[in-house]
Design a protein around this motif. Structure first.
Motif, PDB file in Angstrom:
ATOM      1  N   CYS A   1       0.979  -1.130   0.062  1.00  0.00           N
ATOM      2  CA  CYS A   1       0.038   0.107  -0.100  1.00  0.00           C
ATOM      3  C   CYS A   1       0.808   1.153   0.004  1.00  0.00           C
ATOM      4  CB  CYS A   1      -0.816   0.012   1.301  1.00  0.00           C
ATOM      5  SG  CYS A   1      -2.014   1.413   1.468  1.00  0.00           S
TER       6      CYS A   1
ATOM      7  N   GLU B   1      -2.539  -5.631   4.623  1.00  0.00           N
ATOM      8  CA  GLU B   1      -3.619  -6.250   3.696  1.00  0.00           C
ATOM      9  C   GLU B   1      -3.266  -7.649   3.531  1.00  0.00           C
ATOM     10  OE1 GLU B   1      -4.952  -2.444   0.652  1.00  0.00           O
ATOM     11  OE2 GLU B   1      -3.422  -4.184  -0.025  1.00  0.00           O
TER      12      GLU B   1
ATOM     13  N   PRO C   1      -5.840  -7.589  -1.462  1.00  0.00           N
ATOM     14  CA  PRO C   1      -6.187  -6.198  -1.411  1.00  0.00           C
ATOM     15  C   PRO C   1      -7.470  -5.479  -1.152  1.00  0.00           C
ATOM     16  CG  PRO C   1      -4.749  -6.538  -3.168  1.00  0.00           C
ATOM     17  CD  PRO C   1      -5.190  -7.902  -2.574  1.00  0.00           C
TER      18      PRO C   1
ATOM     19  N   THR D   1      -8.866  -6.200   1.422  1.00  0.00           N
ATOM     20  CA  THR D   1      -9.001  -5.697   3.016  1.00  0.00           C
ATOM     21  C   THR D   1      -8.704  -4.499   3.288  1.00  0.00           C
ATOM     22  OG1 THR D   1      -6.859  -6.423   3.444  1.00  0.00           O
ATOM     23  CG2 THR D   1      -8.525  -8.180   3.572  1.00  0.00           C
ATOM     24  N   ASP D   2      -8.170  -3.758   2.333  1.00  0.00           N
ATOM     25  CA  ASP D   2      -7.799  -2.242   2.523  1.00  0.00           C
ATOM     26  C   ASP D   2      -8.357  -1.470   1.192  1.00  0.00           C
ATOM     27  OD1 ASP D   2      -7.201   0.258   3.018  1.00  0.00           O
ATOM     28  OD2 ASP D   2      -5.120  -0.104   3.164  1.00  0.00           O
TER      29      ASP D   2
ATOM     30  N   TRP E   1     -10.381   3.458   6.524  1.00  0.00           N
ATOM     31  CA  TRP E   1     -10.744   2.052   6.552  1.00  0.00           C
ATOM     32  C   TRP E   1     -12.220   1.730   6.532  1.00  0.00           C
ATOM     33  CZ3 TRP E   1      -5.827  -0.558   8.882  1.00  0.00           C
ATOM     34  CH2 TRP E   1      -5.324  -1.703   8.197  1.00  0.00           C
TER      35      TRP E   1
END
Length: 346
Positions: A38, A65, A152, A154-155, A296
């Motif tokens: 990220c 992530e 990815p 997850t974020d 988030w």
């Protein structure tokens, strides 16, 4: 095990050997399949101690992530089996305050007391062979999703989903949503707007390659960022402006563009953390326009993002790198040479 460690602010991380953790009571050990790289990791590498958030401090393993399979269960963990594929919910709160009990650990009231904000953000993350997750509540089942492509979500999937979901009442037929920056988060934001609303999507970026990518993902208009961009968006909206502007960059030129093209009663969501600011007050921005800085999303929203992906309605376009080449991924990110998201695959 191998781990990519940030040892001090302002220094590049290093690949080191560490003992493989053993889960204690309530903890879960994951064998990592994918760890998304990220742009916020680059900020972690570049920040001085004065610039860094006070809630986190090195040394720690990068990677927030993360997906993998359960390798070991601590005492008292139930409902999970060794080998289960899971995603890790990234923001780790206290688990007890009101936001945490609502699954919104991104808004935990006690973050400053915990010593970190999540795995890869003060606590050891997933750019390693294994990650120790402190509580089973932070795991979400992956089902049949490809764990590498899902990392990815997850974020880079969850954050724009959270930002866009807040503005869905504005995205009625005939409305316009502007997505500024169509890289790792932005290419998913384009898809999310298209799946959740009938709004026309206008993508803005400095890269023709990324704009072509945005068109393939559903953007009706794709504009190079420049002096005429705001006027062009105003023209596309009949002079009214956009109902939603999602700024995935957050630099001074992009937040100024967002403020220039939002309509009265519209919504600006500044997701990027590049330090841009605009004055907000009566007479400085359109009437009743709202400006937010989302962080988030909730664990429930992560389940919704994964459900979209499982239905084939959202995907992360990824480029993979072995753990030994993690810094190559960050170099490509700095150069703007990534289309989509880089995923480290230990």
């Amino acid at each position: 095990m191998r781990a990519l460690r940030l040892n001090a602010w302002g220094e590049p991380p290093s690949l080191v050997e560490l003992p493989t953790p053993e889960p204690g009571p309530g903890e879960v050990l994951l064998k990592i399949a994918g760890a998304g790289a990220c742009h916020s990791d680059i900020h972690l590498m570049d920040w001085s101690a004065e610039q860094a958030p006070p809630a986190i401090a090195p040394p720690f393993t990068l990677g927030h992530e993360n997906t993998g399979t359960i390798a070991a269960l601590g005492a008292g963990v139930s409902g999970w089996e060794i080998g289960d594929p899971v995603a890790v919910y990234g923001p780790w709160g206290c688990g007890r305050c009101r936001p945490c009990r609502l699954s919104a650990e991104n808004l935990c009231e006690r973050t400053g007391e915990l010593g970190g904000m999540g795995g890869g953000l003060g606590f050891d993350g997933g750019m390693a062979d294994y990650e120790l997750v402190p509580d089973q509540r932070l795991l979400v089942p992956l089902g049949d999703l490809d764990p590498i492509a899902a990392a990815p979500l997850t974020d880079a999937g969850l954050t724009p989903y959270h930002a866009i979901k807040a503005a869905l009442p504005l995205l009625v037929p005939g409305s316009t949503a502007v997505v500024i920056g169509v890289g790792g988060l932005g290419h998913m934001a384009v898809q999310i707007v298209g799946e959740l609303s009938p709004a026309r999507i206008v993508a803005v970026d400095t890269s023709e390659q990324k704009l072509d990518h945005a068109r393939r993902l559903g953007a009706e208009e794709a504009l190079l960022s420049g002096p005429e961009t705001a006027a062009r968006i105003r023209e596309l909206t009949g002079g009214i402006g956009a109902e939603l502007v999602v700024d995935l960059v957050g630099a001074q030129p992009t937040v100024e563009l967002a403020a220039a093209v939002v309509r009265s009663g519209g919504h600006v969501s500044v997701v990027g953390i590049a330090g841009g600011t605009v004055p907000v007050g009566n007479g400085t921005v359109p009437f009743d326009a709202t400006f937010t800085g989302p962080y988030w999303g909730s664990a429930v929203e992560l389940r919704e993002v994964l459900a979209l992906a499982a239905a084939g309605r959202l995907r992360a376009d990824v480029e993979t790198f072995p753990l030994e080449q993690a810094m190559t991924a960050y170099e490509k990110m700095r150069a703007g040479a990534l289309v989509g998201r880089a995923v480290i695959t230990p």
